[in-house]
Design an enzyme around this catalytic site. Structure first.
Site, short mmCIF file in Angstrom:
data_model
loop_
_atom_site.label_atom_id
_atom_site.label_comp_id
_atom_site.label_asym_id
_atom_site.label_seq_id
_atom_site.Cartn_x
_atom_site.Cartn_y
_atom_site.Cartn_z
N ASN A 7 0.88 -1.16 0.00
CA ASN A 7 0.00 0.00 0.00
C ASN A 7 0.92 1.21 0.00
OD1 ASN A 7 -1.75 2.06 0.50
ND2 ASN A 7 -2.55 1.24 2.42
N ARG A 91 -2.64 -2.11 -3.29
CA ARG A 91 -3.80 -1.25 -3.11
C ARG A 91 -3.69 -0.15 -4.15
NH1 ARG A 91 -5.52 2.01 2.32
NH2 ARG A 91 -7.61 2.51 1.61
N ARG A 237 -8.70 16.27 6.57
CA ARG A 237 -9.54 16.60 5.40
C ARG A 237 -10.89 17.14 5.86
NH1 ARG A 237 -9.10 10.86 2.51
NH2 ARG A 237 -7.34 10.35 3.83
N GLU A 375 -7.47 -4.64 5.47
CA GLU A 375 -7.45 -4.40 4.02
C GLU A 375 -6.37 -5.24 3.33
OE1 GLU A 375 -7.30 -0.48 5.52
OE2 GLU A 375 -8.59 0.29 3.94
#
Ligand code: ADP
Length: 392
Positions: A7, A91, A237, A375
């Site tokens: 990733n 990923r 964010r 993940e």
């Protein structure tokens, strides 16, 4: 065979090495991360499957992604024979409209993925850089791309469309949604627990945060949209924002595109509101009223999103918490559940404090679970499944 999962982000490369017997579920051998690639101190650490440290080094030498990846592969080779490294799973944040399942990477696929860079400028280039660097170092290894967007291709058109002119929709300005690898894992765990059917909302609350409405394990709506900036406020964010704010920043505060980008991705969210930290642990422990305000805004917006996603599903049977905050913060879970009382959510305080698998009270109309996400395992499984199909 051994299987490497990568990733690769803007300043870090996370990795996991799995071994796998034919037809069996991949078994984790080790995992770790190289941080600080973009600048400053570079840290390389790894732990075994039990979390025991294998390596933890820091250096101030400047590295590129390719250099960091070479360090990682060198170290893996020293640790165990990489002679049987059978595949690498990556990923890849954006699969656009074409990639609705993991894909074996070749030059054509790489070109298509590169064309999606403008849709995920902060992530996609780094994902692809790792693929290219590996292809140069070991061109024979099959590489598989697993997409964060793919899980959401089951959303109905009405959930994917913005109210923009049709030509923009046709050009791919759509709500794609992200965190799909995490939602895939959670949907699999729910199915394995016999709880995969019905109307479920998953709250993936980490440094990046989003929520997804699932019907019978398939995405129906999600809080992130065209980019991973939409939806919930996150560590740095902003989350959902009146687009008029962007116009105001540009027209009245004379900010250019790069400055707006930096503000919305890196200086907003929990960090921007609190002016203290982007880290939920720090905010919860702080006496600063601005930290409390940031947490309150985070909870409020999760509650609002919960209502919106429950409306998309026509009700709610189960709520799942995952991600660093969702898995570890009993306080955040309790406050979200209090905000969801109107939906029939009743929390078992003791089970929540103990981080139990099921934290809803007996008789709660909505079952509430805590499921740690994985993940990397989704990427490992998907990579094996794709290669199995190719060799059948
Ligand atoms: P990423 O999106 O980078 O994968 P994670 O899923 O690891 O992020 O989540 C990171 C967030 O989880 C941070 O805000 C961190 O403070 C929070 N977190 C981790 N442990 C706890 C805890 N015990 N209590 C509250 N928040 C926690």
């Amino acid at each position: 065979m051994n299987l490497l999962v990568l990733n690769s982000g803007s300043s870090s490369i996370k990795f996991a090495l799995f071994s796998r017997a034919p037809g069996a579920d991949p078994v984790l051998a080790c995992r770790g991360e190289i941080e600080g690639i973009a600048g400053g101190v570079q840290r390389f650490f790894a732990v075994d499957a039990d979390g025991q440290a294998l390596l933890d080094t820091s250096s101030s030498a400047q590295h590129t992604h390719a250099g960091a990846l070479a360090d990682l592969l060198d170290w893996l080779e020293q640790q165990r024979s990489l002679g049987d490294l059978g595949a690498v799973g990556h990923r890849v944040v954006h699969g656009g409209q074409s990639f609705t399942a993991p894909a074996l990477i070749d030059a054509g696929v790489l070109k298509e993925l590169a064309a999606l860079i403008p849709l995920a400028p902060l992530h996609q280039p780094h994902n692809l850089a790792a693929i290219r660097a590996l292809a140069v170092r070991n061109p024979a290894i099959p590489q598989v791309a697993c997409f964060d967007t793919a899980f959401h291709h089951t959303q109905p058109a009405v959930a994917r469309h913005f109210a923009l002119p049709r030509d923009l929709t046709a050009a791919g300005v759509l709500r794609y949604g992200f965190h799909g690898l995490s939602y895939t894992y959670i949907a699999g765990e729910l199915a394995a627990a016999g709880a995969g059917s019905g109307r479920v909302i998953v709250a993936h609350l980490g440094n990046g945060a989003s929520m997804c409405a699932l019907r019978d394990g398939r995405s129906q709506a999600t809080s992130m949209g065209f980019t991973a900036l939409d939806g919930l406020p996150m560590g740095t964010r902003c989350g959902a924002l009146d687009p008029g704010v962007v116009l105001y920043l540009q027209e009245n505060l004379a900010m250019n595109a790069a400055e707006v980008n930096e503000l919305l991705y890196h200086r907003s969210g929990l960090l921007g509101v609190s002016a203290v930290s982007n880290d939920m642990r720090v905010l919860l422990a702080s006496d600063d009223p601005r930290a409390a305000e940031a947490v309150a805004l985070f909870i409020y917006r999760i509650g609002r999103e919960l209502g919106s996603l429950a409306a998309a599903l026509g009700g709610l049977d189960a709520l799942v918490f995952t991600g660093g905050i969702g898995e570890h913060s009993a306080e955040v879970r309790a406050r979200v559940c209090a905000a969801a009382k109107w939906l029939g959510v009743r929390l078992d305080e003791a089970a929540n404090a103990a981080h139990a698998d099921i934290i809803s009270a007996a008789g709660s109309a909505v079952s509430v679970r805590v499921i740690p996400t994985d993940e990397e395992r989704v990427i490992a499984r998907s990579t094996c499944a794709l290669l199995d199909r190719k060799t059948d």
